[in-house]
Design a protein around this motif. Structure first.
Motif, mmCIF file in Angstrom:
data_model
loop_
_atom_site.group_PDB
_atom_site.id
_atom_site.type_symbol
_atom_site.label_atom_id
_atom_site.label_comp_id
_atom_site.label_asym_id
_atom_site.label_seq_id
_atom_site.Cartn_x
_atom_site.Cartn_y
_atom_site.Cartn_z
ATOM 1 N N ASN A 1 -6.879 -39.703 78.400
ATOM 2 C CA ASN A 1 -7.259 -41.113 78.496
ATOM 3 C C ASN A 1 -8.772 -41.279 78.544
ATOM 4 O OD1 ASN A 1 -4.590 -41.694 78.521
ATOM 5 N ND2 ASN A 1 -4.491 -42.318 80.657
ATOM 6 N N PHE B 1 -8.592 -42.136 67.426
ATOM 7 C CA PHE B 1 -9.402 -41.245 68.250
ATOM 8 C C PHE B 1 -9.865 -40.118 67.352
ATOM 9 C CE2 PHE B 1 -6.181 -43.122 71.172
ATOM 10 C CZ PHE B 1 -7.051 -44.099 71.646
ATOM 11 N N TRP C 1 -3.449 -54.344 77.804
ATOM 12 C CA TRP C 1 -2.639 -53.152 78.076
ATOM 13 C C TRP C 1 -1.276 -53.520 78.646
ATOM 14 C CZ3 TRP C 1 -7.622 -53.961 79.688
ATOM 15 C CH2 TRP C 1 -7.800 -54.446 80.984
ATOM 16 N N ALA D 1 -8.384 -47.348 72.606
ATOM 17 C CA ALA D 1 -7.762 -47.143 73.912
ATOM 18 C C ALA D 1 -7.021 -48.399 74.356
ATOM 19 C CB ALA D 1 -8.829 -46.766 74.944
ATOM 20 N N VAL D 2 -7.637 -49.556 74.128
ATOM 21 C CA VAL D 2 -6.983 -50.808 74.503
ATOM 22 C C VAL D 2 -5.701 -50.997 73.693
ATOM 23 C CG1 VAL D 2 -7.214 -53.311 74.546
ATOM 24 C CG2 VAL D 2 -9.148 -51.888 75.192
ATOM 25 N N HIS D 3 -5.767 -50.670 72.409
ATOM 26 C CA HIS D 3 -4.594 -50.870 71.551
ATOM 27 C C HIS D 3 -3.439 -49.922 71.873
ATOM 28 C CE1 HIS D 3 -7.141 -53.456 68.978
ATOM 29 N NE2 HIS D 3 -5.999 -54.006 68.667
ATOM 30 N N VAL D 4 -3.720 -48.801 72.523
ATOM 31 C CA VAL D 4 -2.601 -47.958 72.949
ATOM 32 C C VAL D 4 -2.237 -48.230 74.416
ATOM 33 C CG1 VAL D 4 -3.048 -46.126 71.279
ATOM 34 C CG2 VAL D 4 -4.013 -45.954 73.567
ATOM 35 N N GLY D 5 -2.799 -49.307 74.966
ATOM 36 C CA GLY D 5 -2.351 -49.737 76.279
ATOM 37 C C GLY D 5 -3.022 -49.050 77.452
ATOM 38 N N ILE D 6 -4.241 -48.565 77.263
ATOM 39 C CA ILE D 6 -4.956 -47.950 78.387
ATOM 40 C C ILE D 6 -5.699 -49.038 79.160
ATOM 41 C CG2 ILE D 6 -6.826 -46.380 79.055
ATOM 42 C CD1 ILE D 6 -6.035 -44.623 76.688
ATOM 43 N N ASN D 7 -5.480 -49.068 80.450
ATOM 44 C CA ASN D 7 -6.159 -50.023 81.327
ATOM 45 C C ASN D 7 -7.580 -49.494 81.542
ATOM 46 O OD1 ASN D 7 -7.139 -51.501 83.450
ATOM 47 N ND2 ASN D 7 -5.225 -51.489 84.590
ATOM 48 N N PHE D 8 -8.500 -49.845 80.616
ATOM 49 C CA PHE D 8 -9.798 -49.157 80.626
ATOM 50 C C PHE D 8 -10.674 -49.487 81.839
ATOM 51 C CE2 PHE D 8 -11.014 -52.993 78.395
ATOM 52 C CZ PHE D 8 -12.294 -53.228 78.856
ATOM 53 N N LEU E 1 4.142 -45.697 70.444
ATOM 54 C CA LEU E 1 4.123 -46.474 71.686
ATOM 55 C C LEU E 1 5.471 -47.151 71.945
ATOM 56 C CD1 LEU E 1 0.631 -48.124 71.174
ATOM 57 C CD2 LEU E 1 1.192 -46.582 73.035
ATOM 58 N N ARG F 1 2.160 -42.527 76.646
ATOM 59 C CA ARG F 1 1.884 -43.799 77.302
ATOM 60 C C ARG F 1 3.082 -44.738 77.259
ATOM 61 N NH1 ARG F 1 -2.433 -44.189 79.371
ATOM 62 N NH2 ARG F 1 -1.845 -46.284 79.956
ATOM 63 N N VAL G 1 0.824 -54.383 75.613
ATOM 64 C CA VAL G 1 1.297 -53.165 74.948
ATOM 65 C C VAL G 1 2.469 -52.576 75.723
ATOM 66 C CG1 VAL G 1 0.676 -50.824 74.258
ATOM 67 C CG2 VAL G 1 -0.962 -52.687 73.933
ATOM 68 N N VAL H 1 -0.064 -53.769 68.465
ATOM 69 C CA VAL H 1 -0.844 -54.187 67.303
ATOM 70 C C VAL H 1 -1.459 -52.947 66.660
ATOM 71 C CG1 VAL H 1 -2.893 -55.441 66.549
ATOM 72 C CG2 VAL H 1 -1.374 -56.451 68.267
#
Lengths: 246, 288
Positions: free
Chosen positions: B165, A91, A74, B176-183, A154, A106, A77, A83
């Motif tokens: 989120n 989703f 993250w 979620a990881v690919h859009v930059g969410i700190n899961f 993004l 985001r 990103v 990527v």
């Protein structure tokens, strides 16, 4: 020349096996670089390693001159390395619009928004028609478009596209490839991973051929097109013996 | 008598819905069934018993206090016990949460040896007549606050970017990881939030529900049944299932004697699994 992404001596592991072995790769600013290779050559592993999804080691991993080794995915990103994965990972129970909104929220207010939602719908008119539809109900081509659009929302500084045309009908492939070309014209550096060799090399300035986790050829697109590296990269044929036998 | 069942059943059902919601969120976002969830409710109940508030303001402050404590406790549990097991094969979370529940049960048993205690009714009125049925003020207010919290939670989940989120992690973790969410952060927050909801439900229950340590397992099972009956698609499934469970229990206690009451709930559970295993509410995308 400015470098967007510079990788040296990258090694990536999947489980206990080292899949990618000592790869050097450079993406210059504002250019499209192609990453070619057969199934199982390690293209996706290479990307997941760069993003920090898989355990990796590198002598150098610079994003616009900044060392980003050891960053979480993250953070990568947020730093601008986006990527668009081969599996899309949309989703599915959110609408097309919500998928894009989520990504653009985001990206942070501070950054300048190069790819506004309207611009993305201009780029992908099909998505504009499907705005309110659940992402899970889209066709394969539309899914790929949404994945790319979500990546752009993004506000990336470097875009990695992992087989955006995988499993699509030829006419849709053409559409997606021409859209990628339009995106490239905006000056965004792109690493394009594809099986679709000729169309990819036509828009790329430079190409890498990867075979069992190592780069076997790295040259300008024109030179690659003329060389035997592609043939051997994809079919593992010993080119000289083929020519000798004919 | 029908009115009696309807009123008590629905009032109790709203609280069950709130408890189920905590389990639902944790399960949906993290894919972890928290078998200690019912014991998190006990944190709220015993917490208030220990604080023993005597006025309405002190009761409300105490309720917020136990919620905060439970959130911290949940955070610590997620961070230091669960997190490293999440993406590994096996069912470590199952063993961990069950063991945690048992440990908590014995802790409460030792700390509060006197069973079936409650606190003084904090509300300024004792009972209200609803549709000809006299309802204890604690029960009524617990239901009202639970309903308000349920609406608030669904608003957060469906209308805010925080909820976005959560849903992103639930629908596709790699996405979620690919859009930059700190899961991992989302996971910790969700687990803490689930624990806080449970503790609040406990704080709401204690004025009219005598507490005992084995109550935790009972509530865990009820919450689990609610989530299974409601289905994983939507918060409203969980809420609906909570209401149904409350009604079934009320009907059971009227028509069936004593200890057989809970069998009505299990019968209902069995029926739903046989007839509608996907849960009451299914995601719309499946039909489109």
């Amino acid at each position: 020349m400015d470098t967007a992404l510079s990788v040296q001596g990258l090694r990536v592991w999947r489980g206990r096996s080292e899949i990618v072995r000592s790869v050097d790769l450079t993406i210059p600013s504002g250019q499209v670089v192609a990453l070619l290779g057969a199934n199982g050559a390690g293209k996706t592993t290479l990307i997941e390693g760069m993003l920090g999804l898989l355990p990796m080691k590198a002598d150098k991993l610079d994003l616009f001159g900044q060392d980003v080794r050891g960053s979480q995915p993250w953070e990568m990103v947020r730093n601008g390395l986006v990527v668009v994965p081969q599996d899309r990972y949309l989703f599915t129970d959110m609408s097309v619009q919500e998928n894009l909104e989520l990504a653009s929220k985001r990206s942070g207010r501070s950054q300048e928004q190069v790819f506004e939602l309207d611009a993305l719908y201009d780029l992908f008119p099909r998505l504009a028609e499907r705005k309110g539809q659940f992402a899970g109900t889209l066709s394969g081509g539309e899914r790929s478009m949404l994945a790319i659009a979500r990546g752009l929302a993004l506000q990336p500084k470097v875009l990695v596209l992992d087989e955006p045309s995988l499993g699509l009908a030829p006419i849709v492939v053409d559409l997606i490839m021409s859209t990628i070309e339009r995106i490239a014209h905006s000056g965004l550096p792109i690493l394009l991973v594809e099986q679709n060799v000729h169309q990819t090399l036509a828009m790329a300035s430079w190409g890498y051929v990867i075979e069992s986790g190592a780069v076997t050829a790295s040259d300008s697109s024109e030179a690659l097109l003329r060389s035997d590296a592609i043939l051997s990269g994809y079919f593992a044929v010993d080119v000289e013996s083929v020519e000798g036998g004919s | 008598m029908l009115m009696q069942i309807l009123v008590t059943g629905l009032l109790q059902g709203v609280i069950y819905a709130l408890i189920g919601l905590g389990l639902f969120l944790v399960f949906n976002v993290m894919r972890v069934v928290n078998f200690a969830h019912g014991y998190f409710v006990l944190i709220g109940m015993y917490g208030l018993l220990w604080i023993a508030p005597t006025s309405l303001p002190s009761y409300l402050v105490a309720a917020m206090g136990v919620a905060l404590f439970a959130a911290t406790f949940g955070y610590v549990i997620e961070r230091w016990l669960l997190e490293f097991t999440l993406h590994k094969p096996g069912h470590a979370q199952l063993v961990i949460t069950i063991s945690l529940g048992i440990a908590m049960q014995y802790f409460f048993q030792i700390k509060f040896p006197e069973p079936y205690q409650t606190i003084a009714n904090p509300w300024p009125f004792s009972s209200v007549e609803i549709l000809g049925v006299s309802v204890n003020s604690g029960r009524l207010m617990a239901a009202v606050i639970s309903l308000a919290l349920t609406v608030l939670i669904s608003w957060v989940v469906y209308r805010t970017s925080l909820g976005q989120n959560l849903r992103a992690c639930s629908q596709s973790l790699p996405g979620a990881v690919h859009v930059g969410i700190n899961f991992p952060r989302v996971y910790r927050g969700t687990f803490a939030f689930g624990a806080a909801i449970a503790a609040i439900a406990g704080a709401l229950l204690i004025p009219f529900q005598p507490v005992s340590p084995h109550f935790g397992l009972d509530l865990t099972i009820k919450a689990f049944i609610i989530v299974v009956i409601g289905g994983v698609a939507s918060i409203w499934g969980t809420v609906l299932a909570g209401l149904i469970l409350g009604l079934a229990e009320a009907a059971g206690s009227t028509f069936v004697s004593g200890s057989l009451t809970s069998s009505v709930i299990y019968l209902l559970f069995l029926l739903v699994i046989l007839v509608r295993p996907q849960g009451l509410i299914v995601r719309k995308a499946d039909f489109a």
